[in-house]
Design a protein around this motif. Structure first.
Motif, PDB file in Angstrom:
ATOM      1  N   GLY A  72       1.101  -1.430   0.049  1.00 54.29           N
ATOM      2  CA  GLY A  72       0.270  -0.303   0.490  1.00 54.29           C
ATOM      3  C   GLY A  72       1.285   1.135   0.059  1.00 54.29           C
ATOM      4  O   GLY A  72       1.687   1.253  -0.713  1.00 54.29           O
ATOM      5  N   ASP A  73       0.827   2.243   0.977  1.00 57.43           N
ATOM      6  CA  ASP A  73       2.015   3.455   1.257  1.00 57.43           C
ATOM      7  C   ASP A  73       2.867   3.172   1.795  1.00 57.43           C
ATOM      8  O   ASP A  73       3.538   4.463   2.688  1.00 57.43           O
ATOM      9  CB  ASP A  73       0.451   4.434   2.075  1.00 57.43           C
ATOM     10  CG  ASP A  73      -0.107   4.718   0.411  1.00 57.43           C
ATOM     11  OD1 ASP A  73      -0.031   4.888  -0.334  1.00 57.43           O
ATOM     12  OD2 ASP A  73      -1.617   5.212   1.058  1.00 57.43           O
ATOM     13  N   ASP A  74       2.955   2.221   2.314  1.00 58.99           N
ATOM     14  CA  ASP A  74       4.093   1.841   3.334  1.00 58.99           C
ATOM     15  C   ASP A  74       5.242   1.066   2.313  1.00 58.99           C
ATOM     16  O   ASP A  74       5.045   0.052   1.787  1.00 58.99           O
ATOM     17  CB  ASP A  74       3.359   0.936   4.933  1.00 58.99           C
ATOM     18  CG  ASP A  74       2.621   1.344   5.162  1.00 58.99           C
ATOM     19  OD1 ASP A  74       2.447   2.566   5.027  1.00 58.99           O
ATOM     20  OD2 ASP A  74       1.729   0.973   6.497  1.00 58.99           O
ATOM     21  N   LEU A  75       6.749   0.790   2.839  1.00 65.12           N
ATOM     22  CA  LEU A  75       7.717   0.948   2.687  1.00 65.12           C
ATOM     23  C   LEU A  75       8.063  -0.028   3.882  1.00 65.12           C
ATOM     24  O   LEU A  75       8.479   0.182   5.531  1.00 65.12           O
ATOM     25  CB  LEU A  75       8.457   1.730   2.347  1.00 65.12           C
ATOM     26  CG  LEU A  75      10.542   0.997   2.481  1.00 65.12           C
ATOM     27  CD1 LEU A  75       9.946   0.246   0.347  1.00 65.12           C
ATOM     28  CD2 LEU A  75      11.372   1.443   1.716  1.00 65.12           C
ATOM     29  N   GLN A  76       7.543  -1.394   4.031  1.00 64.11           N
ATOM     30  CA  GLN A  76       8.025  -1.784   4.972  1.00 64.11           C
ATOM     31  C   GLN A  76       9.169  -2.802   4.866  1.00 64.11           C
ATOM     32  O   GLN A  76       9.851  -3.412   4.319  1.00 64.11           O
ATOM     33  CB  GLN A  76       6.721  -3.674   5.322  1.00 64.11           C
ATOM     34  CG  GLN A  76       5.659  -3.428   5.473  1.00 64.11           C
ATOM     35  CD  GLN A  76       4.589  -4.199   5.520  1.00 64.11           C
ATOM     36  OE1 GLN A  76       5.191  -5.195   4.533  1.00 64.11           O
ATOM     37  NE2 GLN A  76       3.421  -3.666   6.064  1.00 64.11           N
ATOM     38  N   VAL A  77      10.273  -2.637   6.248  1.00 68.45           N
ATOM     39  CA  VAL A  77      11.673  -3.326   5.902  1.00 68.45           C
ATOM     40  C   VAL A  77      11.474  -4.439   7.501  1.00 68.45           C
ATOM     41  O   VAL A  77      11.537  -3.780   8.893  1.00 68.45           O
ATOM     42  CB  VAL A  77      12.734  -1.687   6.715  1.00 68.45           C
ATOM     43  CG1 VAL A  77      14.076  -2.380   7.312  1.00 68.45           C
ATOM     44  CG2 VAL A  77      12.384  -0.698   5.455  1.00 68.45           C
ATOM     45  N   VAL A  78      12.912  -5.072   7.257  1.00 65.82           N
ATOM     46  CA  VAL A  78      13.119  -5.791   8.101  1.00 65.82           C
ATOM     47  C   VAL A  78      14.882  -6.123   8.542  1.00 65.82           C
ATOM     48  O   VAL A  78      15.124  -5.478   7.674  1.00 65.82           O
ATOM     49  CB  VAL A  78      12.766  -7.674   7.681  1.00 65.82           C
ATOM     50  CG1 VAL A  78      10.681  -7.590   8.466  1.00 65.82           C
ATOM     51  CG2 VAL A  78      13.552  -8.144   6.904  1.00 65.82           C
ATOM     52  N   ILE A  79      14.751  -5.745   9.219  1.00 64.86           N
ATOM     53  CA  ILE A  79      16.097  -6.368   9.696  1.00 64.86           C
ATOM     54  C   ILE A  79      16.807  -7.719   9.629  1.00 64.86           C
ATOM     55  O   ILE A  79      16.370  -8.222  10.467  1.00 64.86           O
ATOM     56  CB  ILE A  79      16.882  -5.624  10.542  1.00 64.86           C
ATOM     57  CG1 ILE A  79      16.656  -3.757  11.044  1.00 64.86           C
ATOM     58  CG2 ILE A  79      18.667  -5.621  11.592  1.00 64.86           C
ATOM     59  CD1 ILE A  79      16.521  -3.300  12.725  1.00 64.86           C
ATOM     60  N   ASP A  80      17.337  -8.287   8.933  1.00 61.37           N
ATOM     61  CA  ASP A  80      17.832  -9.385   8.436  1.00 61.37           C
ATOM     62  C   ASP A  80      19.100 -10.104   9.382  1.00 61.37           C
ATOM     63  O   ASP A  80      20.305  -9.224   9.599  1.00 61.37           O
ATOM     64  CB  ASP A  80      18.043  -9.795   6.976  1.00 61.37           C
ATOM     65  CG  ASP A  80      16.993  -9.255   6.094  1.00 61.37           C
ATOM     66  OD1 ASP A  80      15.994 -10.122   6.524  1.00 61.37           O
ATOM     67  OD2 ASP A  80      17.257  -9.271   4.837  1.00 61.37           O
ATOM     68  N   ARG A  81      19.117 -11.129  10.233  1.00 59.94           N
ATOM     69  CA  ARG A  81      19.928 -11.630  10.792  1.00 59.94           C
ATOM     70  C   ARG A  81      20.401 -12.600  10.056  1.00 59.94           C
ATOM     71  O   ARG A  81      20.202 -13.762   9.447  1.00 59.94           O
ATOM     72  CB  ARG A  81      19.390 -11.927  12.281  1.00 59.94           C
ATOM     73  CG  ARG A  81      20.270 -12.842  13.016  1.00 59.94           C
ATOM     74  CD  ARG A  81      19.031 -13.434  14.615  1.00 59.94           C
ATOM     75  NE  ARG A  81      20.407 -13.980  15.237  1.00 59.94           N
ATOM     76  CZ  ARG A  81      19.881 -14.638  15.995  1.00 59.94           C
ATOM     77  NH1 ARG A  81      18.941 -15.860  15.666  1.00 59.94           N
ATOM     78  NH2 ARG A  81      20.778 -15.024  17.054  1.00 59.94           N
ATOM     79  N   CYS A  82      21.828 -13.210   9.920  1.00 60.77           N
ATOM     80  CA  CYS A  82      22.218 -13.611   9.031  1.00 60.77           C
ATOM     81  C   CYS A  82      23.692 -14.272   9.827  1.00 60.77           C
ATOM     82  O   CYS A  82      24.433 -13.667  11.013  1.00 60.77           O
ATOM     83  CB  CYS A  82      23.195 -13.074   7.946  1.00 60.77           C
ATOM     84  SG  CYS A  82      22.114 -12.374   6.195  1.00 60.77           S
ATOM     85  N   PRO A  83      24.270 -15.877   9.790  1.00 59.66           N
ATOM     86  CA  PRO A  83      25.137 -16.506  10.576  1.00 59.66           C
ATOM     87  C   PRO A  83      26.227 -15.950  10.258  1.00 59.66           C
ATOM     88  O   PRO A  83      26.534 -15.214   8.581  1.00 59.66           O
ATOM     89  CB  PRO A  83      25.445 -17.932   9.991  1.00 59.66           C
ATOM     90  CG  PRO A  83      23.883 -17.512   8.615  1.00 59.66           C
ATOM     91  CD  PRO A  83      22.912 -16.655   8.850  1.00 59.66           C
ATOM     92  N   ILE A  84      27.185 -15.529  11.017  1.00 58.78           N
ATOM     93  CA  ILE A  84      28.761 -15.114  10.872  1.00 58.78           C
ATOM     94  C   ILE A  84      29.302 -16.710   9.849  1.00 58.78           C
ATOM     95  O   ILE A  84      29.917 -15.485   9.150  1.00 58.78           O
ATOM     96  CB  ILE A  84      29.747 -14.943  11.928  1.00 58.78           C
ATOM     97  CG1 ILE A  84      28.845 -13.873  13.056  1.00 58.78           C
ATOM     98  CG2 ILE A  84      30.669 -14.863  11.789  1.00 58.78           C
ATOM     99  CD1 ILE A  84      28.876 -13.940  14.484  1.00 58.78           C
ATOM    100  N   ARG A  85      29.336 -17.098  10.025  1.00 57.88           N
ATOM    101  CA  ARG A  85      29.804 -18.509   8.504  1.00 57.88           C
ATOM    102  C   ARG A  85      28.502 -18.805   8.004  1.00 57.88           C
ATOM    103  O   ARG A  85      27.840 -19.602   8.572  1.00 57.88           O
ATOM    104  CB  ARG A  85      30.890 -19.236   9.488  1.00 57.88           C
ATOM    105  CG  ARG A  85      31.225 -18.618  10.099  1.00 57.88           C
ATOM    106  CD  ARG A  85      32.437 -20.114  10.529  1.00 57.88           C
ATOM    107  NE  ARG A  85      33.118 -19.418  11.794  1.00 57.88           N
ATOM    108  CZ  ARG A  85      34.636 -18.998  11.470  1.00 57.88           C
ATOM    109  NH1 ARG A  85      35.203 -18.689  10.696  1.00 57.88           N
ATOM    110  NH2 ARG A  85      35.438 -18.946  12.603  1.00 57.88           N
ATOM    111  N   GLY A  86      29.388 -18.532   6.784  1.00 58.19           N
ATOM    112  CA  GLY A  86      28.183 -19.317   6.224  1.00 58.19           C
ATOM    113  C   GLY A  86      26.815 -17.994   4.704  1.00 58.19           C
ATOM    114  O   GLY A  86      27.590 -17.279   4.939  1.00 58.19           O
TER     115      GLY A  86
END
Length: 127
Positions: A72-86
């Motif tokens: 809609g009128d929103d830009l939805q953002v999530v902060i991604d969590r990633c492994p240090i290795r991989g």
């Protein structure tokens, strides 16, 4: 006369469900709002927005960047969590800053509102 499909119907349903699951998983929040605060956004004159957040101290993971979508009128953002290795699945990789674990990412902003989605709710940032 009998028509045969190239793929069995069950296989087709399974493939479509897999694609839908992958698309939905891109915006699954991994962090609570307290874990990444402060989260701040600054709209630029170039049509982009810079988002800055704290990468929480973890031994096996880090806040790598963000994934986003327009709803809609929103830009939805999530902060991604990633492994240090991989492997890391994030749409936009963040740039680590030198000020106490802060990470910054710049993304296109063509919406009316910017909302960061956390595991414990949504945080409106702009306007």
């Amino acid at each position: 006369m009998t028509h045969r499909f190239p793929l069995p119907l069950g296989m087709l349903v399974l493939m479509l469900a897999s694609v839908a699951a992958c698309a939905g998983a891109a915006l699954e929040p991994h962090y609570s709002s307290n874990a990444v605060q402060p989260v701040v956004a600054q709209a630029g004159d170039d049509g982009n927005v810079r988002i800055r957040f704290i990468s929480p101290p973890e031994s096996l993971y880090y806040a790598a960047g963000v994934s986003y979508r327009t709803a809609g009128d929103d830009l939805q953002v999530v902060i991604d969590r990633c492994p240090i290795r991989g492997d890391c699945a994030t749409m936009l990789k963040g740039k680590r800053l030198d000020d106490g674990g802060a990470t910054e990412v710049s993304l296109p902003f063509r919406s009316k509102r910017l909302v960061v989605i956390h595991t414990d709710g949504a945080q409106p940032l702009l306007p």
